[in-house]
Design a protein around this motif. Structure first.
Motif, PDB file in Angstrom:
ATOM      1  N   ALA A   1       0.850  -1.186   0.000  1.00  0.00           N
ATOM      2  CA  ALA A   1       0.000   0.000   0.000  1.00  0.00           C
ATOM      3  C   ALA A   1       0.886   1.237   0.000  1.00  0.00           C
ATOM      4  O   ALA A   1       1.865   1.313   0.743  1.00  0.00           O
ATOM      5  CB  ALA A   1      -0.916  -0.004   1.219  1.00  0.00           C
ATOM      6  N   GLY A   2       0.563   2.179  -0.848  1.00  0.00           N
ATOM      7  CA  GLY A   2       1.357   3.393  -0.979  1.00  0.00           C
ATOM      8  C   GLY A   2       2.278   3.389  -2.177  1.00  0.00           C
ATOM      9  O   GLY A   2       2.785   4.444  -2.583  1.00  0.00           O
ATOM     10  N   ASP A   3       2.523   2.201  -2.770  1.00  0.00           N
ATOM     11  CA  ASP A   3       3.362   2.124  -3.965  1.00  0.00           C
ATOM     12  C   ASP A   3       2.659   2.805  -5.140  1.00  0.00           C
ATOM     13  O   ASP A   3       1.426   2.754  -5.271  1.00  0.00           O
ATOM     14  CB  ASP A   3       3.641   0.669  -4.347  1.00  0.00           C
ATOM     15  N   THR A   4       3.450   3.419  -6.015  1.00  0.00           N
ATOM     16  CA  THR A   4       2.894   3.969  -7.245  1.00  0.00           C
ATOM     17  C   THR A   4       2.290   2.835  -8.066  1.00  0.00           C
ATOM     18  O   THR A   4       2.872   1.760  -8.188  1.00  0.00           O
ATOM     19  CB  THR A   4       3.986   4.683  -8.061  1.00  0.00           C
ATOM     20  N   ALA A   5       1.120   3.079  -8.633  1.00  0.00           N
ATOM     21  CA  ALA A   5       0.411   2.045  -9.394  1.00  0.00           C
ATOM     22  C   ALA A   5       0.913   1.999 -10.829  1.00  0.00           C
ATOM     23  O   ALA A   5       0.193   2.272 -11.793  1.00  0.00           O
ATOM     24  CB  ALA A   5      -1.087   2.288  -9.347  1.00  0.00           C
ATOM     25  N   ASP A   6       2.194   1.651 -10.992  1.00  0.00           N
ATOM     26  CA  ASP A   6       2.793   1.339 -12.288  1.00  0.00           C
ATOM     27  C   ASP A   6       2.873  -0.182 -12.354  1.00  0.00           C
ATOM     28  O   ASP A   6       3.771  -0.797 -11.759  1.00  0.00           O
ATOM     29  CB  ASP A   6       4.184   1.958 -12.421  1.00  0.00           C
ATOM     30  N   LEU A   7       1.938  -0.782 -13.062  1.00  0.00           N
ATOM     31  CA  LEU A   7       1.704  -2.213 -12.958  1.00  0.00           C
ATOM     32  C   LEU A   7       1.532  -2.839 -14.332  1.00  0.00           C
ATOM     33  O   LEU A   7       1.079  -2.193 -15.276  1.00  0.00           O
ATOM     34  CB  LEU A   7       0.423  -2.474 -12.143  1.00  0.00           C
ATOM     35  N   VAL A   8       1.880  -4.113 -14.410  1.00  0.00           N
ATOM     36  CA  VAL A   8       1.664  -4.852 -15.648  1.00  0.00           C
ATOM     37  C   VAL A   8       1.063  -6.208 -15.290  1.00  0.00           C
ATOM     38  O   VAL A   8       1.440  -6.832 -14.292  1.00  0.00           O
ATOM     39  CB  VAL A   8       2.986  -5.012 -16.442  1.00  0.00           C
ATOM     40  N   LEU A   9       0.094  -6.642 -16.068  1.00  0.00           N
ATOM     41  CA  LEU A   9      -0.522  -7.949 -15.895  1.00  0.00           C
ATOM     42  C   LEU A   9      -0.058  -8.849 -17.029  1.00  0.00           C
ATOM     43  O   LEU A   9      -0.192  -8.502 -18.211  1.00  0.00           O
ATOM     44  CB  LEU A   9      -2.045  -7.835 -15.903  1.00  0.00           C
TER      45      LEU A   9
END
Length: 453
Positions: A418-426
């Motif tokens: 929680a708190g991490d930048t939402a730079d995500l890949v699925l």
């Protein structure tokens, strides 16, 4: 079934994605459409913006790595579980136990990983997005390429903004939401390559991030580009570049001193191309190390791209240089060549050197190849150095994510939080090791909390 749902079930082509980047398609039938989609019709039709789905949304059935499984002390598998992830204001707000019935976008069990980063690319000059062209046989040396560039750059500039946007979209389909791009600064294109690329990045600012290197492709001294480099340093770039200071400029110390002083004067980092091997290449590496140690403000902000000279040193010399690079906090950005050019990446890692990678040229006059995938680079590293176990393959992912890994060496979960930048890949994989080994397909990319692919 609504028209939008039917679209989401169709496989998106790269051509369609380039033309309709504002239409939110859930990565080749991945995400179900729901009432969570927000934004006006005009916003969704704006081809210069990615589609946002509101300031807050949730993903259910998201696969996260939770630990390792062991047999006789060896990691033999990676444990995973399904979770519900809440995203708000560009960050991960909460990670909760999965709720299949939640009013959330269905990730359908796909594996969530940190978004990838391409740390060496030339977005400003590419044939991508236009007619196919292979490399010309006559262009064998850097000098040959400089001469050729002087002939073709004027015509390339007329479409360079659009080509850069197409190339960014290619990177996004392969899971990258960030790039470090070198951009030509030389008398042929003057500052136009930089201006055109900055326009492309402005057009993509909601879906992609970048840092820029002012790159004197035709040599600082050779092409008398000093004044152009000085102007570029005032135009929002992040790094001062250089190119083979002895072979191209004919005066290593004078060329490097210009780069170093310009970086210090404007509080920039340094990222130089060094293809030179032998004594000249080694002298440049050692000179840069010494100067950075004399100017601590440059520590952690200085990089050598390619650094092919390191591949040709004996083991003891590689270790000596690796230790000096680590102490000066100078990073190496390797495009991981193959064939007879095997870079000492394991040695660099062992000594704590910051190692990054990128695609470099993608379908341009320098290189015919290039897929846009840095996950493929991690796969290539694994093959070159014999990393084939579950633990080894999982560690290779850090090359694509710049050192962000879901699990630490002991299998403790360290990402996401929680708190991490939402730079995500699925991705369509069961774990990081499989993603690296099989170069698993990317199904969706989220950039700062916005679904952009």
């Amino acid at each position: 079934m609504t028209k939008l749902n039917k679209m989401a079930l169709q496989r998106i082509t790269r051509k369609d994605f380039i033309k309709n980047s504002s239409i939110l398609l859930a990565g080749s039938s991945m995400l179900s459409c729901s009432s969570l989609f927000a934004g006006s019709q005009s916003e969704r039709n704006d081809n210069n913006k990615s589609t946002a789905i509101g300031d807050a949304f949730m993903l259910k059935n998201v696969r996260l790595e939770t630990g390792f499984e062991y047999e006789e002390g060896e990691v033999i598998a990676t444990r995973t579980g399904l979770f519900l992830i809440e995203i708000s204001n560009g960050k991960i707000k909460a990670i909760q136990p999965n709720n299949p019935n939640a009013n959330a976008i269905d990730a359908k069990g796909l594996l969530l990983l940190p978004a990838f980063k391409d740390m060496h690319i030339h977005l400003d000059k590419t044939f991508y997005g236009g007619p196919w062209q292979a490399r010309r046989k006559k262009n064998r040396t850097v000098g040959d390429m400089i001469t050729y560039e002087q002939q073709i750059l004027p015509a390339m500039l007329s479409t360079s903004t659009e080509r850069a946007e197409s190339l960014i979209e290619l990177l996004q389909t392969h899971g990258s939401s960030f790039a470090r791009s070198h951009v030509n600064i030389e008398p042929t294109s003057k500052l136009d390559s930089l201006k055109n690329l900055q326009q492309a990045l402005e057009n993509k600012k909601d879906s992609f991030a970048a840092e820029l290197v002012a790159f004197p492709q035709h040599g600082i001294l050779r092409s008398r580009s000093q004044h152009l480099m000085q102007e570029a340093a005032k135009m929002g770039i992040d790094f001062i570049g250089g190119l083979d200071p002895q072979a191209i400029d004919g005066d290593m110390e004078k060329s490097m001193d210009f780069v170093l002083q310009l970086a210090l004067d404007h509080h920039k980092g340094i990222d130089i191309h060094l293809h030179e091997g032998g004594e000249n290449g080694l002298k440049t590496v050692n000179y840069l190390i010494d100067r950075v140690n004399e100017n601590p403000a440059l520590k952690g902000k200085t990089f050598i791209s390619h650094a092919f000279v390191l591949a040709r040193l004996d083991k003891s010399k590689q270790e000596e240089i690796a230790e000096k690079l680590a102490n000066a906090r100078i990073g190496i950005i390797s495009t991981i060549p193959f064939g007879s050019m095997i870079m000492p990446i394991p040695t660099l890692y062992n000594y704590g050197v910051d190692v990054r990678t990128g695609n470099d040229s993608i379908v341009d006059h320098w290189d015919t190849f290039g897929t846009g995938s840095v996950l493929q680079k991690a796969n290539l590293m694994a093959q070159l150095y014999g990393y084939s176990t579950e633990l080894e393959l999982s560690r290779c992912l850090k090359l694509a994510t710049h050192n962000i890994l879901p699990l630490d060496e002991k299998g403790n979960q360290q990402w996401p939080k929680a708190g991490d930048t939402a730079d995500l890949v699925l991705v369509d994989a069961s774990c990081s090791a499989e993603a690296v080994s099989r170069i698993s397909p990317v199904k969706s990319l989220i950039h700062k909390g916005r679904i952009v692919y």
